[in-house]
Design an enzyme around this catalytic site. Structure first.
Site, mmCIF file in Angstrom:
data_model
loop_
_atom_site.group_PDB
_atom_site.id
_atom_site.type_symbol
_atom_site.label_atom_id
_atom_site.label_comp_id
_atom_site.label_asym_id
_atom_site.label_seq_id
_atom_site.Cartn_x
_atom_site.Cartn_y
_atom_site.Cartn_z
ATOM 1 N N GLU A 92 48.582 38.872 30.851
ATOM 2 C CA GLU A 92 47.496 37.929 31.099
ATOM 3 C C GLU A 92 46.247 38.387 30.349
ATOM 4 O OE1 GLU A 92 45.757 38.117 35.050
ATOM 5 O OE2 GLU A 92 45.830 35.934 35.196
ATOM 6 N N CYS B 62 43.012 31.627 37.228
ATOM 7 C CA CYS B 62 44.387 32.081 37.429
ATOM 8 C C CYS B 62 45.413 31.057 36.978
ATOM 9 C CB CYS B 62 44.598 32.444 38.888
ATOM 10 S SG CYS B 62 44.207 31.089 40.002
ATOM 11 N N GLY C 26 43.499 38.245 43.472
ATOM 12 C CA GLY C 26 43.065 39.160 42.415
ATOM 13 C C GLY C 26 44.228 39.511 41.521
ATOM 14 N N LYS D 5 35.473 40.684 51.980
ATOM 15 C CA LYS D 5 34.988 41.627 50.969
ATOM 16 C C LYS D 5 35.070 40.947 49.600
ATOM 17 C CE LYS D 5 36.133 44.298 47.998
ATOM 18 N NZ LYS D 5 35.087 44.160 46.980
ATOM 19 N N GLU E 14 47.539 36.129 46.171
ATOM 20 C CA GLU E 14 47.374 35.131 45.105
ATOM 21 C C GLU E 14 47.007 35.914 43.846
ATOM 22 O OE1 GLU E 14 47.941 32.056 45.870
ATOM 23 O OE2 GLU E 14 47.725 32.021 48.039
HETATM 24 P P1 NAD Z 1 41.038 42.843 41.046
HETATM 25 O O1 NAD Z 1 42.376 42.967 41.640
HETATM 26 O O2 NAD Z 1 40.535 43.941 40.213
HETATM 27 O O3 NAD Z 1 39.907 42.599 42.165
HETATM 28 C C1 NAD Z 1 39.988 41.560 43.113
HETATM 29 C C2 NAD Z 1 39.341 42.027 44.420
HETATM 30 O O4 NAD Z 1 40.062 43.129 44.940
HETATM 31 C C3 NAD Z 1 37.898 42.496 44.290
HETATM 32 O O5 NAD Z 1 37.165 42.076 45.420
HETATM 33 C C4 NAD Z 1 38.031 44.000 44.277
HETATM 34 O O6 NAD Z 1 36.881 44.668 44.732
HETATM 35 C C5 NAD Z 1 39.182 44.212 45.226
HETATM 36 N N1 NAD Z 1 39.934 45.452 45.049
HETATM 37 C C6 NAD Z 1 40.125 46.154 43.907
HETATM 38 N N2 NAD Z 1 40.908 47.229 44.144
HETATM 39 C C7 NAD Z 1 41.217 47.215 45.460
HETATM 40 C C8 NAD Z 1 41.996 48.046 46.314
HETATM 41 N N3 NAD Z 1 42.637 49.125 45.854
HETATM 42 N N4 NAD Z 1 42.106 47.713 47.618
HETATM 43 C C9 NAD Z 1 41.504 46.621 48.107
HETATM 44 N N5 NAD Z 1 40.741 45.795 47.347
HETATM 45 C C10 NAD Z 1 40.602 46.083 46.040
HETATM 46 O O7 NAD Z 1 41.084 41.463 40.258
HETATM 47 P P2 NAD Z 1 40.123 40.967 39.111
HETATM 48 O O8 NAD Z 1 40.611 41.504 37.835
HETATM 49 O O9 NAD Z 1 38.720 41.205 39.479
HETATM 50 O O10 NAD Z 1 40.413 39.390 39.178
HETATM 51 C C11 NAD Z 1 41.103 38.715 38.213
HETATM 52 C C12 NAD Z 1 42.570 38.576 38.603
HETATM 53 O O11 NAD Z 1 42.666 37.740 39.737
HETATM 54 C C13 NAD Z 1 43.382 37.895 37.533
HETATM 55 O O12 NAD Z 1 44.611 38.562 37.382
HETATM 56 C C14 NAD Z 1 43.619 36.505 38.089
HETATM 57 O O13 NAD Z 1 44.765 35.882 37.595
HETATM 58 C C15 NAD Z 1 43.681 36.767 39.551
HETATM 59 N N6 NAD Z 1 43.359 35.553 40.313
HETATM 60 C C16 NAD Z 1 44.383 34.907 40.957
HETATM 61 C C17 NAD Z 1 44.121 33.735 41.652
HETATM 62 C C18 NAD Z 1 45.237 32.998 42.358
HETATM 63 O O14 NAD Z 1 44.954 32.115 43.157
HETATM 64 N N7 NAD Z 1 46.492 33.305 42.104
HETATM 65 C C19 NAD Z 1 42.820 33.227 41.716
HETATM 66 C C20 NAD Z 1 41.813 33.919 41.051
HETATM 67 C C21 NAD Z 1 42.099 35.091 40.358
#
Ligand code: NAD
Length: 538
Positions: free
Chosen positions: A407, A309, A253, A202, A275
């Site tokens: 962040e 990230c 995320g 997803k 992650e």
């Molecule tokens: P987010 O958590 O809002 O979304 C990430 C994913 O999760 C999306 O596909 C979204 O549709 C899904 N999602 C959202 N709510 C959900 C739920 N309740 N249940 C299941 N899935 C759900 O993250 P974002 O803000 O879009 O992404 C940025 C964040 O990701 C930043 O904090 C960044 O640091 C982090 N990130 C971490 C890494 C790592 O490797 N540590 C890599 C990339 C991004």
């Protein structure tokens, strides 16, 4: 991040097949988009409009999945997984190597699509291709090292034979973000497939097309199409359905969403790797090569417009080199070429959405209102693109400001002066995150020693993040609220397996024999344990 931003419009009843949509001026060829979006498991008739951060051009109406579609995707993935797990490890590794070649051959197409969907600089999009190719090659070449059945010492030499198998978990749910749409769509899935699993993916709503092109490349590389299912829809509903049906979840995320997913996985007693976010520090020690450190800081802070990230949001600089470093860093930052285009000459591209732009602008406004100084940048550049924000360097950031510990996930960094390395380590370790850190010094051995004191999953010496991220044998992930579990290395593939131990007992049982009493058996056992210990020490 919500998914209802201008680059990712609300769910509509719009055309599910853009080939026959005459209402919008698509930036991409319609039949190309239609071929991609057909791979979404969707019976809803609903679509989600996606626009590019480059000029706001419409890109696609992506079909949306229902919870029933997710259930169907899992059912088909389960059937495909049973057959896939029966194939040889060599065949699976060979498919990864074919994918490696396809990624390199088709890089222009991949980069174009990533740039359309994310607005990032072309060079940042290229790094996604390179990271995935490295991942595919690494896991193909180390497949046997990680996954072969291993003989371990049995209870009694010669009498007990013990071996450990690596059994696939089954169907893995992979939920990925928008910031590295190609790399994040596939990099965690490749080791899952290698280990004999199927995947239900997803991806984020804003970058579905790239994730769908990635799925198409898997098909072309020879992975059975049913093995990799793609579902689309709002995170809580469709992501939640994925977590509800998976045998293991790999989530990348925000920390907030990661916490929710961990709770759901806890209820179901399934494993997950998370992650999550970071507030990553860079330390510039007093013996650092200031110019090398300034170059590294520009890459470490502004890569992907800070939407990375592992990018740096806190720079701690030794008193002795502070002024020289700041001059070098700020002048390099001012010289960066900004833009929202497909051109290789762009140093820093656009943010992905209005929501990202709003967060970045709010963090800078808040810092300035509370007394921080802007050394360069600090404003949006609508003349270059709707979501372009200047690379911004702040001084005088204090604990009451939003950007101190939270962040930003944008091109904004705070500079801090330190007087001793103990102080630098303590301030780097401050806060709740623990993802990535960087140390600049001419004495690499001292840098490595200092790294051991930093509470982060990865630490790079004389490089911001690429040295660890590109070393595929090295696990990557976060300590503390930056996550649990690791991608890359042995951990990155073993997380998708169950260890199954099989032990075979020969000749004598592990119990009293020939009418021996329990007491005598205990004596014989004790003698045997003492003998084994002596032999072990000899
Ligand atoms: P987010 O958590 O809002 O979304 C990430 C994913 O999760 C999306 O596909 C979204 O549709 C899904 N999602 C959202 N709510 C959900 C739920 N309740 N249940 C299941 N899935 C759900 O993250 P974002 O803000 O879009 O992404 C940025 C964040 O990701 C930043 O904090 C960044 O640091 C982090 N990130 C971490 C890494 C790592 O490797 N540590 C890599 C990339 C991004």
């Amino acid at each position: 991040m919500t998914e209802q931003s201008p680059t990712s419009g609300p769910i509509t009843d719009g055309p599910a097949d853009p080939e026959h949509d005459t209402t919008a001026a698509y930036a991409l060829d319609r039949s190309y988009v239609a071929a991609l979006t057909r791979r979404v498991v969707s019976s809803s008739g609903r679509t989600h409009a996606v626009f590019s951060p480059i000029g706001g051009a419409p890109l696609a109406h992506v079909p949306q999945s229902t919870p029933a579609d997710v259930a169907g995707a899992f059912a088909r993935a389960r059937t495909a997984q049973a057959a896939w797990a029966a194939t040889s490890l060599d065949d699976r590794a060979a498919a990864l190597l074919r994918l490696h070649d396809l990624l390199l051959d088709r890089q222009e197409e991949l980069i174009d699509l990533v740039v359309w969907e994310s607005g990032k600089a072309r060079k940042d999009a290229y790094l996604e291709v390179a990271h995935l190719a490295l991942t595919a090659r690494y896991y193909a070449r180390t497949a046997h090292e990680h996954l072969d059945t291993r003989r371990v010492g049995g209870m009694f030499p010669l009498l007990t034979r013990a071996e450990v198998h690596r059994v696939p978990k089954g169907v893995v749910g992979i939920i990925s973000p928008w910031n590295y749409p190609l790399s994040m769509a596939l990099c965690d899935g490749l080791p899952a497939l290698l280990a004999g699993n199927a995947v239900v993916a997803k991806p984020d709503a804003q970058t579905m097309l790239t994730a769908l092109l990635a799925a198409q490349l898997l098909d072309e590389a020879g992975f059975p199409p049913e093995l990799w299912q793609v579902v689309a829809g709002p995170g809580p509903e469709i992501g939640g359905a994925v977590v509800g049906a998976a045998d293991y979840v790999c989530f990348t995320g925000s920390t907030a969403t990661g916490r929710l997913i961990a709770r759901q996985c806890g209820d179901r007693l399934i494993g997950c790797s998370l992650e999550l976010g970071g507030k990553n520090p860079m330390l510039v020690l007093r013996d650092a090569d200031v110019h090398r450190a300034a170059d590294g800081a520009v890459r470490g802070v502004f890569a992907n417009a800070g939407q990375l990230c592992v990018s740096m949001e806190r720079l701690f600089v030794a008193d002795q080199v502070y002024d020289r470093f700041v001059d070098a860093f700020v002048s390099r930052t001012r010289a960066m070429t900004l833009g929202a285009s497909h051109d290789w000459t762009v140093d820093m591209g656009s943010l992905i959405s209005q929501a990202q732009l709003d967060t970045v602008a709010a963090h800078v406004e808040d810092a300035v209102a509370k007394g921080a100084t802007v050394l360069c940048g600090g404003t949006a550049r609508p003349d270059l693109g709707p979501f372009v924000f200047e690379p911004t360097v702040l001084e005088g950031v204090t604990a009451d400001m939003e950007c101190f510990a939270r962040e930003t996930f944008g091109p904004v960094v705070a500079l801090y002066r330190f007087h001793s390395e103990d102080e630098a380590v303590a301030r780097a370790n401050d806060g709740t995150y623990g993802l990535n850190a960087s140390i600049y010094t001419r004495d690499a051995a001292r840098g490595r020693a200092l790294a051991r004191r930093i509470r982060c999953g990865t630490v790079n010496v004389n490089e911001p993040y690429g040295a660890t991220f590109g070393s595929l044998g090295a696990p990557m992930g976060g300590m503390r609220e930056s996550g649990t579990g690791r991608r890359q290395g042995a951990e990155g593939v073993l997380r998708y397996t169950e260890a199954q131990s099989v032990a075979t007992q020969r000749l004598v049982p592990i119990a009293p024999m020939f009418g021996m009493s329990e007491e005598n058996h205990a004596k014989v056992m004790t003698g045997a344990l003492r003998l084994l210990d002596k032999l072990g020490r000899a």
